[in-house]
Scaffold this motif. Structure first.
Motif, PDB file in Angstrom:
ATOM      1  N   GLN A  88      39.022  35.169  25.860  1.00 45.89           N
ATOM      2  CA  GLN A  88      39.701  34.255  26.776  1.00 45.89           C
ATOM      3  C   GLN A  88      40.595  33.324  25.976  1.00 45.89           C
ATOM      4  O   GLN A  88      40.162  32.745  24.992  1.00 45.89           O
ATOM      5  N   ASP A  91      39.622  27.681  27.275  1.00 42.70           N
ATOM      6  CA  ASP A  91      38.351  27.325  27.909  1.00 42.70           C
ATOM      7  C   ASP A  91      38.619  26.446  29.119  1.00 42.70           C
ATOM      8  O   ASP A  91      39.672  25.807  29.214  1.00 42.70           O
ATOM      9  N   GLY A  92      37.676  26.377  30.012  1.00 47.42           N
ATOM     10  CA  GLY A  92      37.752  25.455  31.140  1.00 47.42           C
ATOM     11  C   GLY A  92      38.831  25.780  32.144  1.00 47.42           C
ATOM     12  O   GLY A  92      39.589  24.895  32.546  1.00 47.42           O
ATOM     13  N   LEU A  93      38.920  27.031  32.583  1.00 45.09           N
ATOM     14  CA  LEU A  93      39.967  27.411  33.540  1.00 45.09           C
ATOM     15  C   LEU A  93      39.847  26.680  34.868  1.00 45.09           C
ATOM     16  O   LEU A  93      40.841  26.499  35.563  1.00 45.09           O
ATOM     17  N   ASP A  94      38.668  26.243  35.227  1.00 46.18           N
ATOM     18  CA  ASP A  94      38.496  25.536  36.499  1.00 46.18           C
ATOM     19  C   ASP A  94      39.165  24.170  36.486  1.00 46.18           C
ATOM     20  O   ASP A  94      39.432  23.598  37.532  1.00 46.18           O
ATOM     21  N   ASP A  95      39.457  23.650  35.286  1.00 44.20           N
ATOM     22  CA  ASP A  95      40.036  22.319  35.160  1.00 44.20           C
ATOM     23  C   ASP A  95      41.554  22.307  35.118  1.00 44.20           C
ATOM     24  O   ASP A  95      42.161  21.249  35.031  1.00 44.20           O
ATOM     25  N   VAL A  96      42.202  23.486  35.141  1.00 44.69           N
ATOM     26  CA  VAL A  96      43.666  23.521  35.084  1.00 44.69           C
ATOM     27  C   VAL A  96      44.234  23.854  36.450  1.00 44.69           C
ATOM     28  O   VAL A  96      43.553  24.407  37.310  1.00 44.69           O
ATOM     29  N   ARG A 101      46.343  28.434  35.602  1.00 40.61           N
ATOM     30  CA  ARG A 101      45.149  29.267  35.643  1.00 40.61           C
ATOM     31  C   ARG A 101      45.524  30.741  35.771  1.00 40.61           C
ATOM     32  O   ARG A 101      44.970  31.595  35.083  1.00 40.61           O
ATOM     33  N   TRP A 104      46.897  32.033  32.400  1.00 41.86           N
ATOM     34  CA  TRP A 104      45.846  32.285  31.408  1.00 41.86           C
ATOM     35  C   TRP A 104      45.024  33.513  31.769  1.00 41.86           C
ATOM     36  O   TRP A 104      44.626  34.283  30.896  1.00 41.86           O
TER      37      TRP A 104
END
Length: 138
Positions: A88, A91-96, A101, A104
């Motif tokens: 990946q 990191d932290g795709l839920d935060d973008v 998103r 990425w």
């Protein structure tokens, strides 16, 4: 995504063993010398590859390591995941936000596609073509 020396050296081990597939076990010392790599560092990687079914070991005076499967059945993605973890780019795709998103996710899928469709045998062929003016570095 940046592949560490762990992933690069592990892939080097597997490619070298692929070039010697069917010839019997190869001592880790020989791989380290041929590739100018630290034998001590390779000794840290080989158990992970062995425990995950990529290589197998043979003990004794003529012992060493060999691929557990033919080079055509091992993908570079399999080796990289074993040594580096999930593929990946961030990191932290839920935060973008959603547009980023999706970017990425598409990048990760493209990387996975290349790694999962490139076998060790393919890398060996690429390395063999170096004499034709192309060079592949691991």
């Amino acid at each position: 995504m940046k592949i560490s020396t762990k992933g690069r050296y592990g892939l080097t081990i597997v490619v070298v063993l692929g070039t010697k597939y069917g010839e019997g076990p190869i001592p880790l010392r020989q791989i380290a010398e041929e590739q100018s790599l630290s034998e001590a560092y390779l000794e840290q990687l080989i158990p992970v590859l062995r425990n995950n079914g990529i290589v197998k070991s043979v003990r004794g005076a003529y012992g060493g390591y060999m691929l557990a499967r033919p080079p055509s059945e091992i993908t570079s993605g399999e080796v990289i995941r074993i040594l580096e973890g999930p593929i990946q780019p961030v990191d932290g795709l839920d935060d973008v936000d959603v547009p980023q998103r999706e970017l990425w996710k598409r990048m990760a899928e493209a990387i996975r596609e290349v790694l999962d469709t490139t076998t060790i045998e393919d890398l060996m062929k690429t390395n063999d073509s170096a004499s034709d003016g192309y060079m592949f570095y691991i």
